[in-house]
Design an enzyme around this catalytic site. Structure first.
Site, PDB file in Angstrom:
ATOM      1  NE  ARG A  37      -4.332  -1.571   1.704  1.00 50.57           N
ATOM      2  CZ  ARG A  37      -5.270  -2.004   2.526  1.00 50.57           C
ATOM      3  NH1 ARG A  37      -5.084  -1.935   3.822  1.00 50.57           N
ATOM      4  NH2 ARG A  37      -6.387  -2.493   2.059  1.00 50.57           N
ATOM      5  CE  LYS A 201     -20.333 -14.459   8.459  1.00 49.54           C
ATOM      6  NZ  LYS A 201     -20.447 -13.154   9.085  1.00 49.54           N
ATOM      7  N   GLY A 354      -7.764  -8.324  -0.235  1.00 50.79           N
ATOM      8  CA  GLY A 354      -7.952  -9.235   0.884  1.00 50.79           C
ATOM      9  C   GLY A 354      -7.154 -10.523   0.785  1.00 50.79           C
ATOM     10  N   GLY A 377     -12.745  -4.773   0.634  1.00 54.79           N
ATOM     11  CA  GLY A 377     -14.135  -4.345   0.830  1.00 54.79           C
ATOM     12  C   GLY A 377     -14.593  -3.405  -0.267  1.00 54.79           C
TER      13      GLY A 377
HETATM   14  P1  AMP Z   1     -14.151 -13.911   3.418  1.00 53.60           P
HETATM   15  O1  AMP Z   1     -13.698 -12.952   4.457  1.00 53.60           O
HETATM   16  O2  AMP Z   1     -15.621 -14.080   3.328  1.00 53.60           O
HETATM   17  O3  AMP Z   1     -13.485 -13.682   2.074  1.00 53.60           O
HETATM   18  O4  AMP Z   1     -13.661 -15.335   3.918  1.00 53.60           O
HETATM   19  C1  AMP Z   1     -12.317 -15.681   4.038  1.00 53.60           C
HETATM   20  C2  AMP Z   1     -12.243 -16.863   4.946  1.00 53.60           C
HETATM   21  O5  AMP Z   1     -13.003 -17.914   4.416  1.00 53.60           O
HETATM   22  C3  AMP Z   1     -10.845 -17.400   5.134  1.00 53.60           C
HETATM   23  O6  AMP Z   1     -10.416 -17.114   6.435  1.00 53.60           O
HETATM   24  C4  AMP Z   1     -11.015 -18.902   4.909  1.00 53.60           C
HETATM   25  O7  AMP Z   1     -10.381 -19.674   5.900  1.00 53.60           O
HETATM   26  C5  AMP Z   1     -12.512 -19.084   4.989  1.00 53.60           C
HETATM   27  N1  AMP Z   1     -12.946 -20.287   4.262  1.00 53.60           N
HETATM   28  C6  AMP Z   1     -12.706 -20.597   2.989  1.00 53.60           C
HETATM   29  N2  AMP Z   1     -13.204 -21.806   2.678  1.00 53.60           N
HETATM   30  C7  AMP Z   1     -13.791 -22.282   3.791  1.00 53.60           C
HETATM   31  C8  AMP Z   1     -14.466 -23.497   4.113  1.00 53.60           C
HETATM   32  N3  AMP Z   1     -14.634 -24.447   3.204  1.00 53.60           N
HETATM   33  N4  AMP Z   1     -14.938 -23.641   5.380  1.00 53.60           N
HETATM   34  C9  AMP Z   1     -14.766 -22.678   6.284  1.00 53.60           C
HETATM   35  N5  AMP Z   1     -14.132 -21.505   6.055  1.00 53.60           N
HETATM   36  C10 AMP Z   1     -13.643 -21.310   4.809  1.00 53.60           C
END
Ligand code: AMP
Length: 397
Positions: A37, A201, A354, A377
């Site tokens: 950054r 999510k 991210g 984000g």
């Molecule tokens: P996000 O912040 O929504 O982009 O999510 C990122 C997180 O999703 C990371 O910390 C990963 O460990 C988690 N993640 C990815 N695949 C899985 C999975 N199959 N089960 C649980 N967590 C997951």
């Protein structure tokens, strides 16, 4: 193309220019562990120095929540910027950000000098877009430049509020580059256009999925969020991550993809584990067969190939979110495989910040990507089709 004034469109010689940067860098015991950054901000800062502006930099760092937390001071950033710019950067150490030190430092600036203000989130009004702090920031400058893409989806004093009290407001080169890359991908993509979404999510990405289905030729969904989609298809997903209240939505999106003729690719095999940790028994199973005591933590080898093949022939690829729990070595292969496939394709590749950006950089593929966004984000909100307030606040061309 961006219709906002940029640093190319304004005259800054002899003027005090407040530049909102994104110096929200990871720090470990006062040492910056990733300076992407900082380097991304240099073109705008150098341009302003070369033009003879008095350059006043500001940024937030972490979440001090309105308190002057010494461990979140921007002092280490000032030190490193000194080295990167090969120029003295005067650090205005002020717990109130625009205090006596800052005012004095700005008063004694010569053309081409650089001052860095303290962490804007030392002030609790910052994240509430409060009037007083916005005015204080504006009182320091004649011109405002926003180059902080990472916070462009927020309306804070230092990126939006301040613009109400400064006549000339432009964006910097980094902001321009981010918006142009993401904007071209979403609004005018060279096809086939493939988007890859992962992470934990579905609920975080609902609007992204919905918006991208209007734009892409292929939508790939991996990571934890894929299991809610697999559930909607009637697959057995065991103890895998599930957002039960989003199953219907996932079903609607599967239907929408069909109606629009968008190829929706979901995992066809999964690496499943006994427990949510690295050192636990694991194996690969086909997508319809996750037994009740197992949970999917990564995409399997067949899925890696399926996803990689879709990327091979693409002309534009946008990627946001890991394909598995890549923090655990045993479940990082899917994310690595996607990073590798993106590094190998001739397509324009855009990494939406991210975790995916971290994965690409850690694997040493950073220079093989067309663009790695500095804002996770912000890039997601852009992909949702939202207007970013930090960009909207700049003057039109
Ligand atoms: P996000 O912040 O929504 O982009 O999510 C990122 C997180 O999703 C990371 O910390 C990963 O460990 C988690 N993640 C990815 N695949 C899985 C999975 N199959 N089960 C649980 N967590 C997951």
């Amino acid at each position: 193309m961006l219709n906002k004034k940029t640093v190319e469109d304004i005259s800054v010689k002899g003027k005090k220019v407040l530049v909102r940067c994104d110096f929200n860098v990871p720090l470990k015991e006062g040492v910056i562990t990733d300076e992407n950054r900082l380097t991304a901000a240099l073109p705008t800062i150098n341009k302003l120095i070369d033009e003879g502006a008095k350059v006043i930099l500001c940024s937030h760092l972490g979440k001090p929540k309105g308190e002057a937390k010494p461990e979140l001071s921007l002092a280490p950033v000032a030190k490193r910027l000194n080295e990167l710019l090969k120029k003295e950067v005067v650090f205005a150490a002020d717990d109130t950000v625009v205090g006596e030190n800052a005012k004095k430092a700005v008063e004694s600036m010569q053309d081409g000098d650089v001052v860095l203000l303290e962490n804007t989130r030392y002030r609790k009004e910052e994240t509430k877009n409060g009037e007083a702090f916005s005015k204080e920031l504006a009182s320091l400058c004649d011109v405002f430049v926003n180059d902080a893409f990472g916070t462009a989806h927020r309306s804070h004093c230092s990126n939006v509020g301040v613009t109400q009290y400064v006549d000339t407001c432009a964006v910097g080169y980094l902001m321009e580059k981010e918006i142009n890359f993401l904007g071209n991908a979403v609004n005018n993509p060279e096809r086939p256009f493939v988007a890859i979404l992962g992470g934990a999510k579905v609920s975080d990405k609902i609007n992204v999925i919905n918006n991208l289905l209007e734009k892409v030729d292929t939508l790939i969904i991996g990571g934890g969020m894929a299991y809610t989609f697999l559930k909607a298809k009637g697959d057995r997903i065991g103890k895998s991550l599930l957002e039960a209240d989003k199953v219907d939505y996932a079903g609607d999106m599967i239907k929408k993809a069909e109606d629009k003729g968008v190829k929706l690719l979901l995992p066809i095999d999964n690496v499943v584990a006994r427990e949510f940790k690295n050192d636990t028994p694991f194996k690969t199973v086909s997508h319809d067969g996750i037994d009740p005591d197992w949970q999917g933590l990564d995409i399997g080898a067949e899925t890696q190939t399926l996803f990689a093949d879709a990327v091979k022939d693409a002309k534009t690829v946008v990627w946001n979110g890991p394909m598995g729990v890549f923090e655990f070595e045993n479940f990082a292969n899917g994310t690595k495989a996607v990073a590798k496939a993106l590094a190998a394709t001739d397509a324009t590749t855009i990494i939406g910040g991210g975790d995916s950006a971290a994965a690409v950089n850690q694997l040493g593929f950073g220079d093989k990507m067309s663009h790695i966004s500095t804002g996770g984000g912000a890039s997601l909100e852009f992909l949702e089709g939202k207007e970013l307030p930090g960009v909207a606040a700049a003057n039109n061309k």
